[in-house]
Design a protein around this motif. Structure first.
Motif, PDB file in Angstrom:
ATOM      1  N   ILE A  61       0.842  -1.200   0.000  1.00 19.97           N
ATOM      2  CA  ILE A  61       0.000   0.000   0.000  1.00 19.97           C
ATOM      3  C   ILE A  61       0.877   1.249   0.000  1.00 19.97           C
ATOM      4  O   ILE A  61       0.620   2.203  -0.756  1.00 19.97           O
ATOM      5  N   ALA A  62       1.928   1.248   0.836  1.00 21.80           N
ATOM      6  CA  ALA A  62       2.826   2.401   0.902  1.00 21.80           C
ATOM      7  C   ALA A  62       3.485   2.656  -0.450  1.00 21.80           C
ATOM      8  O   ALA A  62       3.625   3.809  -0.889  1.00 21.80           O
ATOM      9  N   LYS A  63       3.859   1.590  -1.133  1.00 23.53           N
ATOM     10  CA  LYS A  63       4.484   1.733  -2.450  1.00 23.53           C
ATOM     11  C   LYS A  63       3.523   2.387  -3.437  1.00 23.53           C
ATOM     12  O   LYS A  63       3.919   3.264  -4.220  1.00 23.53           O
ATOM     13  N   PHE A  64       2.256   1.991  -3.394  1.00 28.21           N
ATOM     14  CA  PHE A  64       1.265   2.576  -4.308  1.00 28.21           C
ATOM     15  C   PHE A  64       1.106   4.075  -4.058  1.00 28.21           C
ATOM     16  O   PHE A  64       1.016   4.867  -4.995  1.00 28.21           O
ATOM     17  N   PHE A  65       1.112   4.471  -2.782  1.00 25.26           N
ATOM     18  CA  PHE A  65       0.916   5.883  -2.465  1.00 25.26           C
ATOM     19  C   PHE A  65       2.200   6.702  -2.626  1.00 25.26           C
ATOM     20  O   PHE A  65       2.139   7.928  -2.674  1.00 25.26           O
ATOM     21  N   GLY A  66       3.340   6.017  -2.695  1.00 28.44           N
ATOM     22  CA  GLY A  66       4.594   6.742  -2.818  1.00 28.44           C
ATOM     23  C   GLY A  66       5.201   7.110  -1.481  1.00 28.44           C
ATOM     24  O   GLY A  66       5.953   8.086  -1.370  1.00 28.44           O
ATOM     25  N   TRP A  67       4.878   6.335  -0.440  1.00 25.17           N
ATOM     26  CA  TRP A  67       5.485   6.532   0.877  1.00 25.17           C
ATOM     27  C   TRP A  67       6.612   5.526   1.080  1.00 25.17           C
ATOM     28  O   TRP A  67       6.462   4.354   0.729  1.00 25.17           O
ATOM     29  N   SER A  68       7.692   5.955   1.654  1.00 24.11           N
ATOM     30  CA  SER A  68       8.794   5.044   1.954  1.00 24.11           C
ATOM     31  C   SER A  68       8.438   4.223   3.194  1.00 24.11           C
ATOM     32  O   SER A  68       8.400   4.751   4.312  1.00 24.11           O
ATOM     33  N   HIS A  69       8.188   2.951   2.989  1.00 18.18           N
ATOM     34  CA  HIS A  69       7.864   2.057   4.098  1.00 18.18           C
ATOM     35  C   HIS A  69       9.062   1.941   5.042  1.00 18.18           C
ATOM     36  O   HIS A  69       8.901   1.899   6.266  1.00 18.18           O
TER      37      HIS A  69
ATOM     38  N   ARG B 194       9.350   5.081   7.314  1.00 17.30           N
ATOM     39  CA  ARG B 194       8.355   5.065   8.392  1.00 17.30           C
ATOM     40  C   ARG B 194       8.797   4.127   9.516  1.00 17.30           C
ATOM     41  O   ARG B 194       8.610   4.417  10.691  1.00 17.30           O
ATOM     42  N   SER B 195       9.377   3.016   9.129  1.00 20.31           N
ATOM     43  CA  SER B 195       9.799   2.027  10.121  1.00 20.31           C
ATOM     44  C   SER B 195      10.908   2.557  11.029  1.00 20.31           C
ATOM     45  O   SER B 195      11.062   2.086  12.161  1.00 20.31           O
ATOM     46  N   LEU B 196      11.667   3.536  10.560  1.00 21.27           N
ATOM     47  CA  LEU B 196      12.746   4.115  11.361  1.00 21.27           C
ATOM     48  C   LEU B 196      12.220   5.025  12.459  1.00 21.27           C
ATOM     49  O   LEU B 196      12.924   5.319  13.426  1.00 21.27           O
ATOM     50  N   GLY B 197      10.977   5.498  12.300  1.00 24.68           N
ATOM     51  CA  GLY B 197      10.373   6.361  13.305  1.00 24.68           C
ATOM     52  C   GLY B 197      10.602   7.836  13.025  1.00 24.68           C
ATOM     53  O   GLY B 197      11.335   8.222  12.102  1.00 24.68           O
TER      54      GLY B 197
ATOM     55  N   ARG C 212       6.796  15.721  15.057  1.00 22.99           N
ATOM     56  CA  ARG C 212       5.590  15.658  14.232  1.00 22.99           C
ATOM     57  C   ARG C 212       5.871  16.227  12.849  1.00 22.99           C
ATOM     58  O   ARG C 212       5.339  15.751  11.844  1.00 22.99           O
ATOM     59  N   GLN C 213       6.684  17.256  12.812  1.00 26.98           N
ATOM     60  CA  GLN C 213       7.029  17.861  11.527  1.00 26.98           C
ATOM     61  C   GLN C 213       7.627  16.822  10.590  1.00 26.98           C
ATOM     62  O   GLN C 213       7.290  16.771   9.402  1.00 26.98           O
ATOM     63  N   GLU C 214       8.505  15.963  11.106  1.00 25.08           N
ATOM     64  CA  GLU C 214       9.085  14.901  10.279  1.00 25.08           C
ATOM     65  C   GLU C 214       7.997  13.975   9.745  1.00 25.08           C
ATOM     66  O   GLU C 214       8.030  13.570   8.578  1.00 25.08           O
ATOM     67  N   ALA C 215       7.046  13.631  10.607  1.00 27.68           N
ATOM     68  CA  ALA C 215       5.963  12.746  10.188  1.00 27.68           C
ATOM     69  C   ALA C 215       5.102  13.409   9.121  1.00 27.68           C
ATOM     70  O   ALA C 215       4.718  12.773   8.123  1.00 27.68           O
ATOM     71  N   PHE C 216       4.800  14.692   9.308  1.00 32.42           N
ATOM     72  CA  PHE C 216       3.963  15.406   8.335  1.00 32.42           C
ATOM     73  C   PHE C 216       4.676  15.508   6.981  1.00 32.42           C
ATOM     74  O   PHE C 216       4.056  15.355   5.924  1.00 32.42           O
ATOM     75  N   GLU C 217       5.978  15.774   7.037  1.00 29.53           N
ATOM     76  CA  GLU C 217       6.745  15.862   5.787  1.00 29.53           C
ATOM     77  C   GLU C 217       6.730  14.506   5.073  1.00 29.53           C
ATOM     78  O   GLU C 217       6.638  14.436   3.846  1.00 29.53           O
ATOM     79  N   TRP C 218       6.828  13.429   5.837  1.00 29.18           N
ATOM     80  CA  TRP C 218       6.788  12.091   5.237  1.00 29.18           C
ATOM     81  C   TRP C 218       5.454  11.850   4.551  1.00 29.18           C
ATOM     82  O   TRP C 218       5.406  11.349   3.425  1.00 29.18           O
ATOM     83  N   VAL C 219       4.359  12.232   5.204  1.00 22.22           N
ATOM     84  CA  VAL C 219       3.032  12.078   4.593  1.00 22.22           C
ATOM     85  C   VAL C 219       2.956  12.851   3.279  1.00 22.22           C
ATOM     86  O   VAL C 219       2.421  12.354   2.275  1.00 22.22           O
TER      87      VAL C 219
ATOM     88  N   GLU D 231       5.098  13.384   1.159  1.00 21.60           N
ATOM     89  CA  GLU D 231       5.881  12.805   0.070  1.00 21.60           C
ATOM     90  C   GLU D 231       5.042  11.904  -0.833  1.00 21.60           C
ATOM     91  O   GLU D 231       5.496  11.499  -1.914  1.00 21.60           O
ATOM     92  N   SER D 232       3.833  11.595  -0.429  1.00 21.07           N
ATOM     93  CA  SER D 232       2.951  10.788  -1.277  1.00 21.07           C
ATOM     94  C   SER D 232       2.702  11.490  -2.608  1.00 21.07           C
ATOM     95  O   SER D 232       2.513  12.708  -2.658  1.00 21.07           O
ATOM     96  N   ARG D 233       2.675  10.723  -3.662  1.00 25.49           N
ATOM     97  CA  ARG D 233       2.396  11.300  -4.986  1.00 25.49           C
ATOM     98  C   ARG D 233       0.959  11.815  -5.072  1.00 25.49           C
ATOM     99  O   ARG D 233       0.614  12.540  -6.018  1.00 25.49           O
ATOM    100  N   PHE D 234       0.126  11.463  -4.093  1.00 30.85           N
ATOM    101  CA  PHE D 234      -1.255  11.921  -4.096  1.00 30.85           C
ATOM    102  C   PHE D 234      -1.485  13.108  -3.157  1.00 30.85           C
ATOM    103  O   PHE D 234      -2.608  13.583  -3.026  1.00 30.85           O
ATOM    104  N   PHE D 235      -0.418  13.551  -2.480  1.00 27.62           N
ATOM    105  CA  PHE D 235      -0.555  14.731  -1.617  1.00 27.62           C
ATOM    106  C   PHE D 235      -0.317  15.963  -2.481  1.00 27.62           C
ATOM    107  O   PHE D 235       0.820  16.346  -2.745  1.00 27.62           O
ATOM    108  N   ASP D 236      -1.388  16.556  -2.932  1.00 26.76           N
ATOM    109  CA  ASP D 236      -1.320  17.709  -3.834  1.00 26.76           C
ATOM    110  C   ASP D 236      -2.169  18.819  -3.244  1.00 26.76           C
ATOM    111  O   ASP D 236      -3.377  18.645  -3.034  1.00 26.76           O
ATOM    112  N   LEU D 237      -1.561  19.966  -2.960  1.00 26.31           N
ATOM    113  CA  LEU D 237      -2.269  21.060  -2.298  1.00 26.31           C
ATOM    114  C   LEU D 237      -3.414  21.605  -3.135  1.00 26.31           C
ATOM    115  O   LEU D 237      -4.308  22.271  -2.602  1.00 26.31           O
TER     116      LEU D 237
END
Length: 375
Positions: free
Chosen positions: A198-206, A209-212, A216-223, A225-231
């Protein structure tokens, strides 16, 4: 995952746990549950979280030992053994694939070893009889796949819900049970329960994420990175996004962060027509990616066929065609014979699709004329 479940005890009896206390409790109870279950995990905590309402364990596969024999197929270790092992004073027990809650009295002075003696005493002063408790929740999973999914989705606080918001924006549903494709009035289809896929489909590095995440800013930036996150398309409220409880602080912080980024980029509104066209494209892409396109097409085709038959070949229609004036026995006989002669429901549908209502009516009338002897 938690919140106080013990309604008969005062809320003040369950103080929020400072991080050092929470970490010490987790370190103490993890090996206790590992003696009872083969798989034991605590979902990774939200980054920058300073205190905690309870401690959530996710477990699977009770251990078999000489001390207890389990009936094959049961997913719980004996409740009394879990209660005793945890040292719980009160519990709310659930059998099967559910969550049980345990209230464990805090030994006086226990927090002093992690530098929180003053906080402990302050909490005791407002608690009933000066007794305070830890709330420990044990969520029992039915299989290892579910265990992995629950641990993944509930790790890093509200991160799973935030990922779900991104999925919602492209017309998909993401939760602890995986990625789903909703297409009412048809049953919702599960596309995948493999979060790496699922992560691969969305363009998230699995792997990332596993590294932690330290912040919160790091987590938001990771989200983001999805190819579907378009403002241009992201929606954080309105139809389909659902209501979120106020205590979901990390989720609300993400919404504020996303809205601020949208404002900074000059996006003041979302074109819903563009959003819907994008959703159609991504939903189609998801069906192809997860190999379910033909299945959905078949479901839709069969549904539309049943609807066409229901509307074009029913008792009321046939009654009017043959003029039986409500002689439902005759109507049923005629309909049964038409089905028998022309290959059942599939044959009826072929006639409707190739010749339309007139073609079917002609065949009904032919059978009716042959059945004039029906009283």
């Amino acid at each position: 995952m938690g919140g106080s479940a013990f309604k008969l005890l005062q809320t003040s009896s369950f103080p929020r746990l400072p991080s050092p206390v929470y970490q010490a409790l987790k370190a103490r109870l993890t090996p206790v549950l590992q003696k009872l279950y083969d798989y034991v995990a605590v979902p990774a905590e939200a980054p920058e979280k300073m205190d905690h309402g309870d401690l959530d364990f996710v477990v699977y596969q009770p251990r078999l030992s000489s001390s207890h024999c389990l009936t094959p197929g049961l997913v719980n270790a004996p409740h009394q053994q879990v209660k005793t092992a945890l040292g719980a004073s009160h519990c709310i027990l659930e059998d099967g694939n559910r969550t049980s809650n345990f209230a464990i009295a805090v030994d006086r002075g226990a927090w002093g070893s992690v530098g929180c003696a003053e906080q402990e005493e302050n909490f005791r002063q407002v608690a009933d009889e000066h007794v305070i408790y830890y709330q420990v929740d044990v969520h029992v999973c039915a299989d290892k796949n579910e265990w992995e999914r629950v641990v993944y989705f509930h790790s890093y606080g509200d991160l799973g819900m935030i990922q779900g918001l991104v999925a919602t924006n492209v017309g998909l549903v993401l939760g602890a049970n995986g990625l789903k494709f909703a297409h009412p009035p048809h049953p919702t289809l599960t596309l995948s329960q493999d979060f790496a896929q699922i992560a691969k489909f969305f363009g998230w590095s699995h792997e990332r994420r596993s590294l932690g995440f330290n912040t919160r800013q790091e987590a938001f930036e990771w989200v983001s990175e999805s190819r579907f996150f378009d403002l241009q398309y992201i929606r954080t409220s309105g139809k389909g996004t659902g209501k979120v409880k106020a205590q979901r602080k990390m989720y609300f912080d993400f919404v504020a962060w996303a809205n601020e980024r949208s404002a900074q980029s000059g996006v003041t509104s979302v074109d819903m027509e563009k959003v819907e066209r994008r959703q159609e494209r991504v939903r189609e892409e998801a069906l192809v990616e997860f190999g379910r396109r033909d299945e959905v097409a078949t479901v839709v085709r069969e549904f539309e066929g049943r609807k066409k038959i229901k509307n074009g070949f029913n008792g009321t229609v046939v009654d009017a065609w043959i003029g039986s004036n409500g002689n439902w026995r005759k109507v049923k006989t005629v309909m049964d014979k038409v089905r028998e002669r022309h290959g059942g429901e599939e044959g009826i549908l072929r006639i409707l699709e190739s010749e339309g209502e007139d073609g079917l009516k002609q065949r009904v009338m032919s059978v009716s004329e042959e059945s004039t002897s029906i009283p």
